[in-house]
Motif scaffolding. Sequence first.
Motif, PDB file in Angstrom:
ATOM      1  N   SER A 121       0.695  -1.240   0.113  1.00  0.00           N
ATOM      2  CA  SER A 121       0.037  -0.083  -0.008  1.00  0.00           C
ATOM      3  C   SER A 121       0.874   1.331   0.090  1.00  0.00           C
ATOM      4  CB  SER A 121      -1.082  -0.049   1.158  1.00  0.00           C
ATOM      5  OG  SER A 121      -1.814  -1.222   1.300  1.00  0.00           O
ATOM      6  N   ASP A 122       1.879   1.380  -0.653  1.00  0.00           N
ATOM      7  CA  ASP A 122       2.865   2.530  -0.783  1.00  0.00           C
ATOM      8  C   ASP A 122       2.694   3.128  -2.088  1.00  0.00           C
ATOM      9  OD1 ASP A 122       3.977   0.607  -2.478  1.00  0.00           O
ATOM     10  OD2 ASP A 122       6.234   0.976  -1.360  1.00  0.00           O
ATOM     11  N   GLY A 123       1.858   2.621  -2.886  1.00  0.00           N
ATOM     12  CA  GLY A 123       1.637   3.066  -4.323  1.00  0.00           C
ATOM     13  C   GLY A 123       2.716   2.548  -5.267  1.00  0.00           C
ATOM     14  N   ASN A 124       3.559   1.701  -5.099  1.00  0.00           N
ATOM     15  CA  ASN A 124       4.230   1.053  -6.021  1.00  0.00           C
ATOM     16  C   ASN A 124       3.999  -0.149  -6.491  1.00  0.00           C
ATOM     17  OD1 ASN A 124       5.982   3.434  -6.254  1.00  0.00           O
ATOM     18  ND2 ASN A 124       6.620   3.014  -3.906  1.00  0.00           N
ATOM     19  N   PRO A 125       4.183  -0.823  -7.509  1.00  0.00           N
ATOM     20  CA  PRO A 125       3.673  -2.391  -7.799  1.00  0.00           C
ATOM     21  C   PRO A 125       4.881  -3.136  -7.226  1.00  0.00           C
ATOM     22  CG  PRO A 125       4.594  -1.095  -9.791  1.00  0.00           C
ATOM     23  CD  PRO A 125       4.334   0.117  -8.718  1.00  0.00           C
ATOM     24  N   ASP A 126       4.350  -4.121  -6.649  1.00  0.00           N
ATOM     25  CA  ASP A 126       5.408  -5.163  -6.108  1.00  0.00           C
ATOM     26  C   ASP A 126       4.955  -6.438  -7.115  1.00  0.00           C
ATOM     27  OD1 ASP A 126       6.063  -3.458  -4.014  1.00  0.00           O
ATOM     28  OD2 ASP A 126       4.024  -3.808  -3.207  1.00  0.00           O
ATOM     29  N   ILE A 127       6.052  -7.401  -6.864  1.00  0.00           N
ATOM     30  CA  ILE A 127       6.009  -8.758  -7.416  1.00  0.00           C
ATOM     31  C   ILE A 127       6.207  -9.835  -6.599  1.00  0.00           C
ATOM     32  CG2 ILE A 127       7.396  -9.983  -9.236  1.00  0.00           C
ATOM     33  CD1 ILE A 127       8.701  -7.020 -10.210  1.00  0.00           C
ATOM     34  N   VAL A 128       5.334 -10.980  -7.097  1.00  0.00           N
ATOM     35  CA  VAL A 128       5.428 -12.321  -6.314  1.00  0.00           C
ATOM     36  C   VAL A 128       5.505 -13.085  -7.588  1.00  0.00           C
ATOM     37  CG1 VAL A 128       2.685 -12.547  -6.667  1.00  0.00           C
ATOM     38  CG2 VAL A 128       3.997 -13.810  -4.965  1.00  0.00           C
ATOM     39  N   ILE A 129       6.469 -14.066  -7.363  1.00  0.00           N
ATOM     40  CA  ILE A 129       6.698 -15.212  -8.527  1.00  0.00           C
ATOM     41  C   ILE A 129       6.857 -16.314  -7.578  1.00  0.00           C
ATOM     42  CG2 ILE A 129       8.613 -15.942  -9.896  1.00  0.00           C
ATOM     43  CD1 ILE A 129       9.625 -13.190 -10.093  1.00  0.00           C
ATOM     44  N   VAL A 130       6.124 -17.391  -8.284  1.00  0.00           N
ATOM     45  CA  VAL A 130       6.072 -18.679  -7.527  1.00  0.00           C
ATOM     46  C   VAL A 130       7.048 -19.632  -8.281  1.00  0.00           C
ATOM     47  CG1 VAL A 130       3.661 -18.567  -6.836  1.00  0.00           C
ATOM     48  CG2 VAL A 130       4.192 -19.381  -9.071  1.00  0.00           C
ATOM     49  N   SER A 131       7.462 -20.457  -7.427  1.00  0.00           N
ATOM     50  CA  SER A 131       8.769 -21.228  -7.979  1.00  0.00           C
ATOM     51  C   SER A 131       8.232 -23.052  -7.893  1.00  0.00           C
ATOM     52  CB  SER A 131      10.014 -21.195  -7.111  1.00  0.00           C
ATOM     53  OG  SER A 131      10.241 -20.082  -7.227  1.00  0.00           O
ATOM     54  N   GLU A 132       8.531 -23.695  -8.457  1.00  0.00           N
ATOM     55  CA  GLU A 132       8.292 -25.116  -8.531  1.00  0.00           C
ATOM     56  C   GLU A 132       9.297 -26.126  -7.947  1.00  0.00           C
ATOM     57  OE1 GLU A 132       6.683 -28.499 -11.999  1.00  0.00           O
ATOM     58  OE2 GLU A 132       8.035 -26.919 -12.659  1.00  0.00           O
ATOM     59  N   ASP A 133      10.486 -26.334  -8.435  1.00  0.00           N
ATOM     60  CA  ASP A 133      11.142 -27.492  -7.835  1.00  0.00           C
ATOM     61  C   ASP A 133      11.799 -27.145  -6.584  1.00  0.00           C
ATOM     62  OD1 ASP A 133      10.238 -29.352 -10.212  1.00  0.00           O
ATOM     63  OD2 ASP A 133      12.181 -28.943 -11.127  1.00  0.00           O
ATOM     64  N   ASP A 134      12.495 -26.169  -6.529  1.00  0.00           N
ATOM     65  CA  ASP A 134      12.951 -25.759  -5.266  1.00  0.00           C
ATOM     66  C   ASP A 134      11.976 -25.282  -4.317  1.00  0.00           C
ATOM     67  OD1 ASP A 134      12.534 -23.302  -6.487  1.00  0.00           O
ATOM     68  OD2 ASP A 134      14.244 -22.458  -6.217  1.00  0.00           O
ATOM     69  N   GLU A 135      10.752 -24.930  -4.416  1.00  0.00           N
ATOM     70  CA  GLU A 135       9.734 -24.796  -3.817  1.00  0.00           C
ATOM     71  C   GLU A 135       9.744 -23.652  -2.578  1.00  0.00           C
ATOM     72  OE1 GLU A 135       8.195 -28.364  -1.499  1.00  0.00           O
ATOM     73  OE2 GLU A 135       9.314 -29.718  -2.899  1.00  0.00           O
ATOM     74  N   VAL A 136      10.468 -22.628  -3.180  1.00  0.00           N
ATOM     75  CA  VAL A 136      10.657 -21.420  -2.745  1.00  0.00           C
ATOM     76  C   VAL A 136      10.050 -20.306  -3.265  1.00  0.00           C
ATOM     77  CG1 VAL A 136      12.174 -19.839  -1.427  1.00  0.00           C
ATOM     78  CG2 VAL A 136      12.738 -22.085  -1.544  1.00  0.00           C
TER      79      VAL A 136
END
Length: 411
Positions: A121-136
């Motif tokens: 909620s600071d007005g800037n776009p953030d990023i989420v990235i999901v991972s498969e084999d290393d599960e992080v």
Amino acid sequence: MKRNIESNLLKLSVCIYPLLLLVVSACNNSNGMTRDSQSENLPYRDVTSSNLPGTDLEGLSMDAAVSDLDQDGDPDIVIANEFGLNILLLNDGTGLFTNESSRFPDSSRDSEDIGIADFDSDGNPDIVIVSEDDEVNELYFNQGNGEFSDESSRLPVDGVSNAVDVFDINMDGLPDILIGNNGQNVILINDGEGGFRDETGDRLPSIEDITQDVEIGDIDGDGHPDILVGNEDANRVLINNGSGVFEDQSDSRLPLRDTEEETREAKLGDIDGDGDLDIFFANIRGFNPDAVRQNRLLVNDGSGVFTDVTATQLPEDEDRSFTALFTDADRDGDLDIITGNVNGSNFGGNTPYRVYLNDGNGNFTEETSSIFPESISGRGFDIVEADFNGDGIQDYFFASRGSVDQLLFGQ
């Protein structure tokens, strides 16, 4: 040869020059048209070599997403790389991109899918990235200038994850996270300060799937966002009860529940202009030898019950489509389909990206050669669109796993 002819023509008398121009024009419209002149007549041109940092884009690109990450008024691109550094391409406003991946934390994961929203909620776009084999899974907060900090510890869950989408699940005005897993899918509710709590047990049915994609849209027309799930086994429709709790209603809404298919991407779009969301499933045959490789097209009756119209409204294919995009590729006002493929054996060879044009009523024909130049190549894993050069025409970026990513400008 054409250049020699044109050079000789310039030496002739100016009085017959207009006639000779007509001759040249006729040659250009004959079957002997060069590839360059063909590209000039197409609605898109390949600007990969001039506008992308090519040597930086030869990795295992799995997904791409668009947002104005440095807040300068133009669309930038994020690329999820499999076991490589994720890539940030910043736009100079004209569609010329530079690799600014150093703005990301130095982390190499089995990155698969991307979601972008202002989580803190600071007005800037953030990023989420999901991972498969290393599960992080990865969470990066934008510091306000396109520089990102690693906030992955704020995510309370990990898993074998291939899909993510971001939307306001509990209707409190904050972006929440839906993650598609090999196993139970997950809902994370935003606490308003960039932290998340796991409310999966309260909001999702208990189902062990191998999910490859999740798509959000109002499937049943009641004004609430529902979830379309693309799986390696049976695809699903999860209907929102109005408070962000979802019920599996797949058996009563989706046809061909006994048909084995491996869906890599599920898309929602109104293909026939009747105001409701229809479905496209991009399919492969990979791990399951009995799976149907044919992509599928389903039409909504207006209440979220679907009919399979693949046989009558979509061309046959065996492309092994890993991605798809609903888009108006020919700019005629209806939704066409672009697929990203690993092989196009049904048409004789590799066709990494294919265009299916809509007649306005949801009937599609394959028209790739009349839309895209022949230079498009690679292994098609994702497609994103935006007006990258600011001319008012949509452009396309292609993320191609194991080959150079490419950029097309509309013209």
